[in-house]
Every structure is written in C-alpha cells, then in structure tokens.
Design a protein around this motif. Structure first.
Motif, PDB file in Angstrom:
ATOM      1  N   HIS A 176      11.596  92.248  20.143  1.00  0.00           N
ATOM      2  CA  HIS A 176      11.093  90.859  21.067  1.00  0.00           C
ATOM      3  C   HIS A 176      10.194  91.587  22.033  1.00  0.00           C
ATOM      4  O   HIS A 176       9.913  92.698  22.197  1.00  0.00           O
ATOM      5  CB  HIS A 176      12.537  90.372  21.291  1.00  0.00           C
ATOM      6  CG  HIS A 176      12.382  88.746  21.639  1.00  0.00           C
ATOM      7  ND1 HIS A 176      12.044  88.037  20.849  1.00  0.00           N
ATOM      8  CD2 HIS A 176      12.432  87.953  22.674  1.00  0.00           C
ATOM      9  CE1 HIS A 176      11.732  86.629  21.103  1.00  0.00           C
ATOM     10  NE2 HIS A 176      12.108  86.959  22.744  1.00  0.00           N
ATOM     11  N   TYR A 214      24.680  89.540  13.508  1.00  0.00           N
ATOM     12  CA  TYR A 214      24.126  88.433  14.281  1.00  0.00           C
ATOM     13  C   TYR A 214      22.568  88.825  14.992  1.00  0.00           C
ATOM     14  O   TYR A 214      22.585  89.311  16.127  1.00  0.00           O
ATOM     15  CB  TYR A 214      24.880  88.182  15.407  1.00  0.00           C
ATOM     16  CG  TYR A 214      24.727  86.774  15.967  1.00  0.00           C
ATOM     17  CD1 TYR A 214      24.899  85.615  15.374  1.00  0.00           C
ATOM     18  CD2 TYR A 214      24.031  86.676  17.390  1.00  0.00           C
ATOM     19  CE1 TYR A 214      24.629  84.300  15.933  1.00  0.00           C
ATOM     20  CE2 TYR A 214      23.873  85.328  17.800  1.00  0.00           C
ATOM     21  CZ  TYR A 214      24.253  84.351  17.293  1.00  0.00           C
ATOM     22  OH  TYR A 214      24.070  83.044  17.673  1.00  0.00           O
ATOM     23  N   HIS A 258      19.661  87.583  15.794  1.00  0.00           N
ATOM     24  CA  HIS A 258      18.723  86.662  16.587  1.00  0.00           C
ATOM     25  C   HIS A 258      17.897  86.891  17.315  1.00  0.00           C
ATOM     26  O   HIS A 258      18.263  88.054  18.097  1.00  0.00           O
ATOM     27  CB  HIS A 258      19.664  85.448  16.914  1.00  0.00           C
ATOM     28  CG  HIS A 258      20.393  84.815  15.658  1.00  0.00           C
ATOM     29  ND1 HIS A 258      21.007  83.464  15.960  1.00  0.00           N
ATOM     30  CD2 HIS A 258      20.968  85.185  14.559  1.00  0.00           C
ATOM     31  CE1 HIS A 258      21.932  83.347  14.970  1.00  0.00           C
ATOM     32  NE2 HIS A 258      21.656  84.281  14.126  1.00  0.00           N
ATOM     33  N   ASP A 259      16.831  86.070  17.482  1.00  0.00           N
ATOM     34  CA  ASP A 259      15.841  86.458  18.874  1.00  0.00           C
ATOM     35  C   ASP A 259      15.389  87.890  18.426  1.00  0.00           C
ATOM     36  O   ASP A 259      15.018  88.581  19.441  1.00  0.00           O
ATOM     37  CB  ASP A 259      16.464  86.351  20.096  1.00  0.00           C
ATOM     38  CG  ASP A 259      15.425  85.504  20.963  1.00  0.00           C
ATOM     39  OD1 ASP A 259      14.635  84.924  20.544  1.00  0.00           O
ATOM     40  OD2 ASP A 259      15.671  85.526  22.191  1.00  0.00           O
ATOM     41  N   ASP A 269      17.377  85.728  12.277  1.00  0.00           N
ATOM     42  CA  ASP A 269      16.388  84.922  13.070  1.00  0.00           C
ATOM     43  C   ASP A 269      15.243  84.416  11.927  1.00  0.00           C
ATOM     44  O   ASP A 269      14.900  85.345  11.306  1.00  0.00           O
ATOM     45  CB  ASP A 269      15.770  85.708  13.989  1.00  0.00           C
ATOM     46  CG  ASP A 269      14.517  84.920  14.954  1.00  0.00           C
ATOM     47  OD1 ASP A 269      13.564  84.600  14.181  1.00  0.00           O
ATOM     48  OD2 ASP A 269      14.763  84.869  16.193  1.00  0.00           O
ATOM     49  N   THR A 315      12.671  81.925  12.990  1.00  0.00           N
ATOM     50  CA  THR A 315      12.105  81.100  13.813  1.00  0.00           C
ATOM     51  C   THR A 315      10.617  80.843  13.198  1.00  0.00           C
ATOM     52  O   THR A 315      10.367  79.496  13.276  1.00  0.00           O
ATOM     53  CB  THR A 315      11.675  81.916  15.257  1.00  0.00           C
ATOM     54  OG1 THR A 315      12.926  82.149  15.658  1.00  0.00           O
ATOM     55  CG2 THR A 315      11.051  80.836  16.085  1.00  0.00           C
ATOM     56  N   HIS A 351       9.965  87.432  16.178  1.00  0.00           N
ATOM     57  CA  HIS A 351      10.569  86.505  15.499  1.00  0.00           C
ATOM     58  C   HIS A 351      10.110  86.732  14.224  1.00  0.00           C
ATOM     59  O   HIS A 351       9.273  87.481  13.842  1.00  0.00           O
ATOM     60  CB  HIS A 351      10.551  85.205  15.905  1.00  0.00           C
ATOM     61  CG  HIS A 351      10.868  84.729  17.284  1.00  0.00           C
ATOM     62  ND1 HIS A 351      12.102  84.598  17.354  1.00  0.00           N
ATOM     63  CD2 HIS A 351      10.086  84.329  18.382  1.00  0.00           C
ATOM     64  CE1 HIS A 351      12.231  84.225  18.703  1.00  0.00           C
ATOM     65  NE2 HIS A 351      11.190  84.281  19.515  1.00  0.00           N
ATOM     66  N   ASN A 403      18.854  81.302  10.462  1.00  0.00           N
ATOM     67  CA  ASN A 403      19.172  80.617  11.640  1.00  0.00           C
ATOM     68  C   ASN A 403      18.012  80.868  12.711  1.00  0.00           C
ATOM     69  O   ASN A 403      17.073  81.361  12.620  1.00  0.00           O
ATOM     70  CB  ASN A 403      20.613  81.395  12.378  1.00  0.00           C
ATOM     71  CG  ASN A 403      21.291  80.444  13.196  1.00  0.00           C
ATOM     72  OD1 ASN A 403      20.946  79.527  13.794  1.00  0.00           O
ATOM     73  ND2 ASN A 403      22.610  80.456  13.041  1.00  0.00           N
ATOM     74  N   HIS A 404      17.945  80.214  14.023  1.00  0.00           N
ATOM     75  CA  HIS A 404      16.966  80.184  15.296  1.00  0.00           C
ATOM     76  C   HIS A 404      16.016  79.856  14.580  1.00  0.00           C
ATOM     77  O   HIS A 404      14.932  80.600  14.948  1.00  0.00           O
ATOM     78  CB  HIS A 404      17.164  81.891  15.538  1.00  0.00           C
ATOM     79  CG  HIS A 404      16.711  81.969  16.765  1.00  0.00           C
ATOM     80  ND1 HIS A 404      15.233  82.130  17.257  1.00  0.00           N
ATOM     81  CD2 HIS A 404      17.287  82.062  18.109  1.00  0.00           C
ATOM     82  CE1 HIS A 404      15.077  82.318  18.476  1.00  0.00           C
ATOM     83  NE2 HIS A 404      16.288  82.056  19.140  1.00  0.00           N
ATOM     84  N   SER A 461      13.202  76.397  14.201  1.00  0.00           N
ATOM     85  CA  SER A 461      12.827  74.904  14.789  1.00  0.00           C
ATOM     86  C   SER A 461      11.617  74.612  14.124  1.00  0.00           C
ATOM     87  O   SER A 461      11.171  74.854  13.243  1.00  0.00           O
ATOM     88  CB  SER A 461      12.326  75.147  16.345  1.00  0.00           C
ATOM     89  OG  SER A 461      11.146  75.725  16.402  1.00  0.00           O
TER      90      SER A 461
END
Length: 131
Positions: free
Chosen positions: A10, A30, A32-33, A58, A60, A71, A98-99, A101
């Motif tokens: 990231h 986990y 994510h991001d 993640d 995204t 991502h 997950n994560h 949009s």
C-alpha cells in the motif's frame, strides 16, 4: 490472541500492514488495504507453518484485472488464493472478499455470482463468521 503484522502493499510512507490472527488452534488472515503481497510477506507466510481457517482479502478494485498494487481486484485475489492453497490453506478454508466499494466496477449483486464461481464468499455490512 496471537497477532502477527505483515508488510502490506500500500502507501509505503505509512508502513502499511495487515494481520494474521491466531487463537485456540484457529488462524485467520485479515488481508485488507493491500495489493498483492510483497515478497517478504510471502516468504513469512509460506514458511510459518500456519494453515488458515479463514482468509479475508481486499477486493477494492473488483473488476480491474490489473489491480495488484495498493489494492486488489478479483484476479489478484484468485492469485493469492491459489498460492495459499499450495501450503497454507485447504478445501475447508473460507475465503471472503472484503474492502470493496462502488469504485470497483461491480455492485454486490454482480460480484456475488462471479465470486462464488471462483470459490469466494462476498462480505456485506453486519456479516459474521464463527471460526
């Protein structure tokens, strides 16, 4: 709980991490991001001897097949899953996306059938799992 932070892909100025969480002989990632994991992270994962019961990734950039940095999209998540299945996961491991949009190009109802074909569940607000 034993919580292990791992280097994420990231914004490097923020020293990003994601986590392995262990308790009572159960383990989850986990993730994510983060984009596709850095080599140092893969080295740790593949040599730690952990079998994951649950992996949340993640996603995204859902529909973007080129999304591997910062991502992930579906393609990167599939690559992570396949690599984990070599040493750190098996047919009992739950893989969750997950994560994401509206910026990823797919809405929930479009993502679910695609994800199911790829062996993933898709997260939503209030979802709960017992590991």
């Amino acid at each position: 709980y034993k919580i292990t932070p791992l280097a994420a892909n990231h914004d490097p100025s923020t020293m990003p991490v994601f986590y392995i969480i262990e308790k009572d002989n159960k383990a989850m990632m986990y993730g994510h991001d983060t984009g596709y994991f850095p080599d140092e992270t893969w080295d740790y994962i593949e040599n730690c001897g952990i079998k994951f019961d649950f992996v949340s990734l993640d996603c995204t950039s859902t529909a973007d097949e080129k999304a591997f940095s910062h991502h992930m999209g579906l393609k990167a998540c599939c690559d992570v899953k396949e690599r984990l299945l070599n040493k750190n996961a098996d047919e009992k491991t739950v893989f969750l996306l997950n994560h994401f949009s509206h910026n990823g190009g797919l809405c929930y109802d479009e993502l679910v059938p695609i994800a199911e074909k790829l062996g993933f569940l898709v997260s939503y607000d209030t979802i709960e799992f017992e590991i």
